[in-house]
Design an enzyme around this catalytic site. Sequence first.
Site, PDB file in Angstrom:
ATOM      1  N   ARG A  47       0.840  -1.205   0.000  1.00  0.00           N
ATOM      2  CA  ARG A  47       0.000   0.000   0.000  1.00  0.00           C
ATOM      3  C   ARG A  47       0.874   1.253   0.000  1.00  0.00           C
ATOM      4  O   ARG A  47       0.544   2.270  -0.597  1.00  0.00           O
ATOM      5  CB  ARG A  47      -0.966  -0.001   1.205  1.00  0.00           C
ATOM      6  CG  ARG A  47      -1.731   1.314   1.352  1.00  0.00           C
ATOM      7  CD  ARG A  47      -2.998   1.187   2.190  1.00  0.00           C
ATOM      8  NE  ARG A  47      -2.791   0.516   3.452  1.00  0.00           N
ATOM      9  CZ  ARG A  47      -2.237   1.068   4.536  1.00  0.00           C
ATOM     10  NH1 ARG A  47      -1.837   2.317   4.507  1.00  0.00           N
ATOM     11  NH2 ARG A  47      -2.098   0.365   5.648  1.00  0.00           N
ATOM     12  N   TYR A  99     -16.524  15.308 -15.987  1.00  0.00           N
ATOM     13  CA  TYR A  99     -16.986  13.930 -15.882  1.00  0.00           C
ATOM     14  C   TYR A  99     -17.990  13.817 -14.719  1.00  0.00           C
ATOM     15  O   TYR A  99     -17.766  14.369 -13.640  1.00  0.00           O
ATOM     16  CB  TYR A  99     -15.776  13.016 -15.679  1.00  0.00           C
ATOM     17  CG  TYR A  99     -16.177  11.619 -15.318  1.00  0.00           C
ATOM     18  CD1 TYR A  99     -16.947  10.854 -16.193  1.00  0.00           C
ATOM     19  CD2 TYR A  99     -15.817  11.068 -14.097  1.00  0.00           C
ATOM     20  CE1 TYR A  99     -17.341   9.575 -15.849  1.00  0.00           C
ATOM     21  CE2 TYR A  99     -16.211   9.787 -13.754  1.00  0.00           C
ATOM     22  CZ  TYR A  99     -16.982   9.049 -14.635  1.00  0.00           C
ATOM     23  OH  TYR A  99     -17.385   7.790 -14.290  1.00  0.00           O
ATOM     24  N   ASP A 171      -7.712  17.445 -15.382  1.00  0.00           N
ATOM     25  CA  ASP A 171      -7.969  16.058 -15.783  1.00  0.00           C
ATOM     26  C   ASP A 171      -7.608  15.969 -17.265  1.00  0.00           C
ATOM     27  O   ASP A 171      -8.286  16.529 -18.124  1.00  0.00           O
ATOM     28  CB  ASP A 171      -9.446  15.717 -15.539  1.00  0.00           C
ATOM     29  CG  ASP A 171      -9.775  14.272 -15.923  1.00  0.00           C
ATOM     30  OD1 ASP A 171      -9.075  13.696 -16.773  1.00  0.00           O
ATOM     31  OD2 ASP A 171     -10.760  13.729 -15.380  1.00  0.00           O
ATOM     32  N   LYS A 196      -8.630   4.657 -19.443  1.00  0.00           N
ATOM     33  CA  LYS A 196      -8.976   5.050 -20.802  1.00  0.00           C
ATOM     34  C   LYS A 196      -7.771   4.836 -21.723  1.00  0.00           C
ATOM     35  O   LYS A 196      -7.354   3.725 -21.918  1.00  0.00           O
ATOM     36  CB  LYS A 196      -9.480   6.496 -20.781  1.00  0.00           C
ATOM     37  CG  LYS A 196     -10.566   6.758 -19.710  1.00  0.00           C
ATOM     38  CD  LYS A 196     -11.782   5.943 -19.979  1.00  0.00           C
ATOM     39  CE  LYS A 196     -12.969   6.115 -19.062  1.00  0.00           C
ATOM     40  NZ  LYS A 196     -12.842   6.249 -17.669  1.00  0.00           N
TER      41      LYS A 196
HETATM   42  C1  LIG Z   1     -12.502  12.447 -18.095  1.00  0.00           C
HETATM   43  C2  LIG Z   1     -12.670  11.385 -17.060  1.00  0.00           C
HETATM   44  N1  LIG Z   1     -12.054  11.522 -15.881  1.00  0.00           N
HETATM   45  C3  LIG Z   1     -12.167  10.589 -14.914  1.00  0.00           C
HETATM   46  C4  LIG Z   1     -12.937   9.461 -15.086  1.00  0.00           C
HETATM   47  C5  LIG Z   1     -13.053   8.442 -13.994  1.00  0.00           C
HETATM   48  O1  LIG Z   1     -12.168   7.391 -14.231  1.00  0.00           O
HETATM   49  P1  LIG Z   1     -12.411   5.886 -13.720  1.00  0.00           P
HETATM   50  O2  LIG Z   1     -13.625   5.374 -14.413  1.00  0.00           O
HETATM   51  O3  LIG Z   1     -11.137   5.216 -14.087  1.00  0.00           O
HETATM   52  O4  LIG Z   1     -12.614   5.951 -12.255  1.00  0.00           O
HETATM   53  C6  LIG Z   1     -13.589   9.273 -16.309  1.00  0.00           C
HETATM   54  C7  LIG Z   1     -14.425   8.062 -16.525  1.00  0.00           C
HETATM   55  O5  LIG Z   1     -15.123   7.931 -17.488  1.00  0.00           O
HETATM   56  C8  LIG Z   1     -13.453  10.269 -17.317  1.00  0.00           C
HETATM   57  O6  LIG Z   1     -14.086  10.148 -18.493  1.00  0.00           O
END
Ligand SMILES: Cc1ncc(COP(=O)(O)O)c(C=O)c1O
Length: 378
Positions: A47, A99, A171, A196
Amino acid sequence: MKPGTRVLHTGVEIDKYTGAASIPIYQVSTFNKTDVHSLDEGYIYSRTNNPTREALEEAACRLEYGNKGFAFASGMAAISSVFSIFGSGDHIVACSDIYGGAHEVLTELFPRFGMEVSFVDATDLDAVKKAIRKNTKALYLETPSNPLMRITDLRGACEIARQADLISIVDNTFMTPYLQNPLRLGADIVIHSATKFLGGHSDVTAGIVIVDDDELAGKIAAIQKSFGAVIGPMDAWLVMRGIKTLKVRMEQHEHNAMEIANWIGKQPGIAKVYYPGLKDHPGHHLHKEQSSGFGAVLSFQTNTIGFAKKIMHGIKLPVLGVSLGGVESIMSYPVLMSHASIPQDQKEALGISEDLIRFSVGIEDVEDLIADLEQAMK
Ligand SMILES: Cc1ncc(COP(=O)(O)O)c(C=O)c1O
């Protein structure tokens, strides 16, 4: 070194303990110590630290031109761990079409611990400035935004944050470090849902955070260790393997996305296409200044909800579901999927309508994708 070489030769691609050309999966929770007084040396407990995870963290950090990287069990674990460095009474300004999961934790989870949030259209830098209060501590951005592909001026927004002593967080999932490097444009923290494009094969959930400041790194390290939402060694290895082909995948994704964006806009029944690669996209020029490509994701509106559903239920090649960034095309319905948790009135205000489809264009032969869309539309 050019970006395509950098994704392969990060400088940490060889295992420093064995010379293995693929970092081994150190599938272990604890490490033997020879002296109880040297617990801080080397690895202790997975961890806290694990050699496979560490290799991914270092690779991602170098790709984003940062100082320290942290890998988490998902993008949401990464996002929530970053928000956890703030506390009661702190206010965060976030761009409005983020998101849905990030929206949810900012409006449902963190307010329970006394944190506040305001959403702004971050394409309007004056609106960003106006939203800053005395207790604002951070500016949270996504560009291109999700799902409407709005473009925020990263240099301008991060400069506003710097002047107001805020931490700017970006992000960068949609762009990947191959196409956009927010730290180089003034951001303090970069986040990826590595589920992704970094993983790239729809076979892992993962999240990455990269910073270039030691004080911030210390804060995130403390949360990563104590909150413990870390990535496992096998998943870290999968993301590293994905990163090796990032260049070829992103180039094919973008080639296909551009073809489809141009084609679909000319089809009867399609009202609007959102893709920053299109010359008439309002953020096209700005995006070109801060990124080296347009990515794989586009959204489009049909004239009627019925036609949107006909397309989604008629396509055969793409996965119809949540997520994006896989080698295979993925078609999503934001209103019921990625943005389902956003209240209806806010979705309407943002333009996340019931006839909006998000398309993460995969690396298939584009002619087959177009033929598939064509048959679904008939
Ligand atoms: C732009 C973006 N940021 C963060 C996330 C969250 O990621 P995770 O699904 O790996 O938790 C997503 C999920 O679709 C996303 O599209």
